[in-house]
Design a protein around this motif. Sequence first.
Motif, PDB file in Angstrom:
ATOM      1  N   ASP A  59       0.809  -1.216   0.000  1.00  0.00           N
ATOM      2  CA  ASP A  59       0.000   0.000   0.000  1.00  0.00           C
ATOM      3  C   ASP A  59       0.844   1.268   0.000  1.00  0.00           C
ATOM      4  OD1 ASP A  59      -2.250  -1.539  -0.002  1.00  0.00           O
ATOM      5  OD2 ASP A  59      -2.754  -1.226   2.103  1.00  0.00           O
ATOM      6  N   PHE A  60       1.868   1.310   0.851  1.00  0.00           N
ATOM      7  CA  PHE A  60       2.554   2.572   1.098  1.00  0.00           C
ATOM      8  C   PHE A  60       3.914   2.700   0.424  1.00  0.00           C
ATOM      9  CE2 PHE A  60      -0.177   1.808   4.875  1.00  0.00           C
ATOM     10  CZ  PHE A  60      -1.104   2.803   4.607  1.00  0.00           C
ATOM     11  N   LEU A  61       4.445   1.595  -0.116  1.00  0.00           N
ATOM     12  CA  LEU A  61       5.707   1.688  -0.850  1.00  0.00           C
ATOM     13  C   LEU A  61       5.538   1.433  -2.345  1.00  0.00           C
ATOM     14  CD1 LEU A  61       8.432   0.067   1.449  1.00  0.00           C
ATOM     15  CD2 LEU A  61       7.942   2.485   1.061  1.00  0.00           C
ATOM     16  N   LEU A  62       4.643   0.521  -2.703  1.00  0.00           N
ATOM     17  CA  LEU A  62       4.464   0.196  -4.116  1.00  0.00           C
ATOM     18  C   LEU A  62       3.361   1.032  -4.763  1.00  0.00           C
ATOM     19  CD1 LEU A  62       4.850  -3.700  -4.096  1.00  0.00           C
ATOM     20  CD2 LEU A  62       6.530  -1.979  -4.754  1.00  0.00           C
ATOM     21  N   LEU A  63       2.158   0.955  -4.222  1.00  0.00           N
ATOM     22  CA  LEU A  63       1.025   1.621  -4.862  1.00  0.00           C
ATOM     23  C   LEU A  63       1.004   3.129  -4.648  1.00  0.00           C
ATOM     24  CD1 LEU A  63      -1.884  -0.914  -4.215  1.00  0.00           C
ATOM     25  CD2 LEU A  63      -0.492  -0.610  -6.260  1.00  0.00           C
ATOM     26  N   SER A  64       1.936   3.644  -3.871  1.00  0.00           N
ATOM     27  CA  SER A  64       1.961   5.088  -3.620  1.00  0.00           C
ATOM     28  C   SER A  64       2.799   5.850  -4.641  1.00  0.00           C
ATOM     29  CB  SER A  64       2.503   5.365  -2.210  1.00  0.00           C
ATOM     30  OG  SER A  64       3.825   4.870  -2.078  1.00  0.00           O
ATOM     31  N   ASN A  65       3.387   5.143  -5.620  1.00  0.00           N
ATOM     32  CA  ASN A  65       4.217   5.815  -6.618  1.00  0.00           C
ATOM     33  C   ASN A  65       4.147   5.048  -7.934  1.00  0.00           C
ATOM     34  OD1 ASN A  65       6.743   3.859  -6.678  1.00  0.00           O
ATOM     35  ND2 ASN A  65       6.212   4.191  -4.522  1.00  0.00           N
ATOM     36  N   THR A  66       4.490   5.720  -9.012  1.00  0.00           N
ATOM     37  CA  THR A  66       4.350   5.130 -10.346  1.00  0.00           C
ATOM     38  C   THR A  66       5.264   3.924 -10.577  1.00  0.00           C
ATOM     39  OG1 THR A  66       3.673   7.269 -11.246  1.00  0.00           O
ATOM     40  CG2 THR A  66       4.429   5.611 -12.814  1.00  0.00           C
ATOM     41  N   ASP A  68       1.750  -4.171 -10.976  1.00  0.00           N
ATOM     42  CA  ASP A  68       0.964  -4.653 -12.114  1.00  0.00           C
ATOM     43  C   ASP A  68       1.657  -5.811 -12.828  1.00  0.00           C
ATOM     44  OD1 ASP A  68      -0.917  -2.781 -11.527  1.00  0.00           O
ATOM     45  OD2 ASP A  68      -0.355  -1.375 -13.108  1.00  0.00           O
ATOM     46  N   LEU A  69       2.984  -5.745 -12.918  1.00  0.00           N
ATOM     47  CA  LEU A  69       3.721  -6.854 -13.531  1.00  0.00           C
ATOM     48  C   LEU A  69       3.522  -8.137 -12.738  1.00  0.00           C
ATOM     49  CD1 LEU A  69       7.077  -5.124 -14.528  1.00  0.00           C
ATOM     50  CD2 LEU A  69       5.353  -6.031 -16.079  1.00  0.00           C
ATOM     51  N   TYR A  70       3.509  -8.010 -11.425  1.00  0.00           N
ATOM     52  CA  TYR A  70       3.303  -9.182 -10.575  1.00  0.00           C
ATOM     53  C   TYR A  70       1.945  -9.819 -10.856  1.00  0.00           C
ATOM     54  CZ  TYR A  70       1.970 -11.836  -6.449  1.00  0.00           C
ATOM     55  OH  TYR A  70       1.507 -12.819  -5.619  1.00  0.00           O
ATOM     56  N   TYR A  71       0.904  -9.000 -10.868  1.00  0.00           N
ATOM     57  CA  TYR A  71      -0.441  -9.546 -11.023  1.00  0.00           C
ATOM     58  C   TYR A  71      -0.725 -10.006 -12.454  1.00  0.00           C
ATOM     59  CZ  TYR A  71      -1.620  -8.054  -6.331  1.00  0.00           C
ATOM     60  OH  TYR A  71      -1.655  -7.919  -4.971  1.00  0.00           O
ATOM     61  N   ARG A  72       0.053  -9.538 -13.401  1.00  0.00           N
ATOM     62  CA  ARG A  72      -0.191  -9.955 -14.780  1.00  0.00           C
ATOM     63  C   ARG A  72       0.543 -11.257 -15.125  1.00  0.00           C
ATOM     64  NH1 ARG A  72      -1.956  -7.663 -19.593  1.00  0.00           N
ATOM     65  NH2 ARG A  72      -2.228  -5.621 -18.625  1.00  0.00           N
ATOM     66  N   TYR A  73       1.749 -11.455 -14.580  1.00  0.00           N
ATOM     67  CA  TYR A  73       2.590 -12.534 -15.091  1.00  0.00           C
ATOM     68  C   TYR A  73       2.931 -13.643 -14.097  1.00  0.00           C
ATOM     69  CZ  TYR A  73       3.311  -9.311 -18.963  1.00  0.00           C
ATOM     70  OH  TYR A  73       3.113  -8.467 -20.027  1.00  0.00           O
ATOM     71  N   GLN A  87     -14.072  11.280  -5.375  1.00  0.00           N
ATOM     72  CA  GLN A  87     -13.169  12.419  -5.535  1.00  0.00           C
ATOM     73  C   GLN A  87     -11.700  12.024  -5.664  1.00  0.00           C
ATOM     74  OE1 GLN A  87     -13.906  15.054  -2.213  1.00  0.00           O
ATOM     75  NE2 GLN A  87     -16.117  15.111  -2.593  1.00  0.00           N
ATOM     76  N   THR A  88     -11.345  10.841  -5.183  1.00  0.00           N
ATOM     77  CA  THR A  88      -9.924  10.476  -5.136  1.00  0.00           C
ATOM     78  C   THR A  88      -9.493   9.704  -6.376  1.00  0.00           C
ATOM     79  OG1 THR A  88      -8.208   9.405  -3.798  1.00  0.00           O
ATOM     80  CG2 THR A  88     -10.326   8.280  -3.958  1.00  0.00           C
ATOM     81  N   ASP A  89      -8.214   9.834  -6.704  1.00  0.00           N
ATOM     82  CA  ASP A  89      -7.603   9.045  -7.768  1.00  0.00           C
ATOM     83  C   ASP A  89      -6.544   8.102  -7.216  1.00  0.00           C
ATOM     84  OD1 ASP A  89      -9.059  10.159  -9.892  1.00  0.00           O
ATOM     85  OD2 ASP A  89      -7.722  11.896  -9.975  1.00  0.00           O
ATOM     86  N   HIS A  90      -6.376   8.084  -5.907  1.00  0.00           N
ATOM     87  CA  HIS A  90      -5.312   7.269  -5.324  1.00  0.00           C
ATOM     88  C   HIS A  90      -5.749   5.805  -5.248  1.00  0.00           C
ATOM     89  CE1 HIS A  90      -2.010   5.983  -2.814  1.00  0.00           C
ATOM     90  NE2 HIS A  90      -1.456   7.163  -3.006  1.00  0.00           N
ATOM     91  N   PRO A  91      -4.988   4.894  -5.837  1.00  0.00           N
ATOM     92  CA  PRO A  91      -5.428   3.491  -5.906  1.00  0.00           C
ATOM     93  C   PRO A  91      -5.581   2.821  -4.548  1.00  0.00           C
ATOM     94  CG  PRO A  91      -3.154   3.719  -6.656  1.00  0.00           C
ATOM     95  CD  PRO A  91      -3.699   5.101  -6.526  1.00  0.00           C
TER      96      PRO A  91
END
Length: 339
Positions: A19-26, A33-38, A251-255
Amino acid sequence: MIVLSYGTGKTVSFLSIRDFLLLSNTPGQTCNDLYYRYTLYPGEVIKPFALKQQKTCFISSRHPNDKRYYKTIVRKCIAYDYLVVPDQHMADVSLIIDHQKICFQINDRLIMKTDIMHFLQETRSVLSDFSQKTDTNEFFRMCILLSLIIGAPILIYMITIHLLCLLIQLVNVPDRISYWLVMSVLCLFVVIIIYQFPSNISDSIDQKDWEKTFQQAYTEKNWRKGCVLLKSHDYQQTQIETQIAKNWLNQTDHPVLKYWLIRFLSNTPGHSNLFIQYLDDPHVNVVCQAVYALGCQRDRGLISPIVSFLNDCPYWYVQMYAYRALKRLGWQNNRPVVK
């Protein structure tokens, strides 16, 4: 890092890292996303049989008297996510009905036998035993887990140390202070990482204080605080809390925040249209929660849109959530029995 996290009152878990190290930045989102795809494809090789995404089985009876159990056994297998196929060579496992017994075979090799009635009454337990008997990769999976828990931090530490030493050599720092400089920078780096994790919410917080704090986090648009609050919520939701969550979600765009807001709202009915909007979200974790939330709505009318979504979804992880949602809504595999 563990000592620092304990001393700062912050929890560092796999979920928090995501949540706070991976999804908080591009860059982190790209890795996520690579993990969940492959990862399905290499993961399928070492998974125990019970956890495989696709499990096919062939069922046959050797004696005419055993045929009366055939359809019942097929229905049981389908209920536990085993796809019954008509060709033994296509199947991962063969179930041979033989004189009140079921023989589990893989490539004509007998794995185990059980009574038919025991299988019908304790299907989950029998299939679990079969999975354990065929699992030859448990030690390897344990090594992978240990490498993630122990090896990954050591590798990051070594890379960081070497980069810092290289930087010090480039700027010609005297040897007597280079060691302390490296250690100081490294400690600062760890502290910065730790402080990416928000502080824990007290377990003794009551619902009134929770609602007030949640309202404050929404007003401040503090997504980190909002996520921690949403994780800790274990009360009956109030209308005010639900409305705040809906407003914030719109209102939010944060994943990460969308992930936890959808999960929070999934506990109350009547939000199906809202969740359907997030099936097209660019973040796979948000889509998973949207599908999960649809399954929690207990509305069988959602089966058709979930099936349509599932047919076009490229992510195996989302497909898994969609399948679970369908089963929660009462969907059944109506594939005709092939004998």
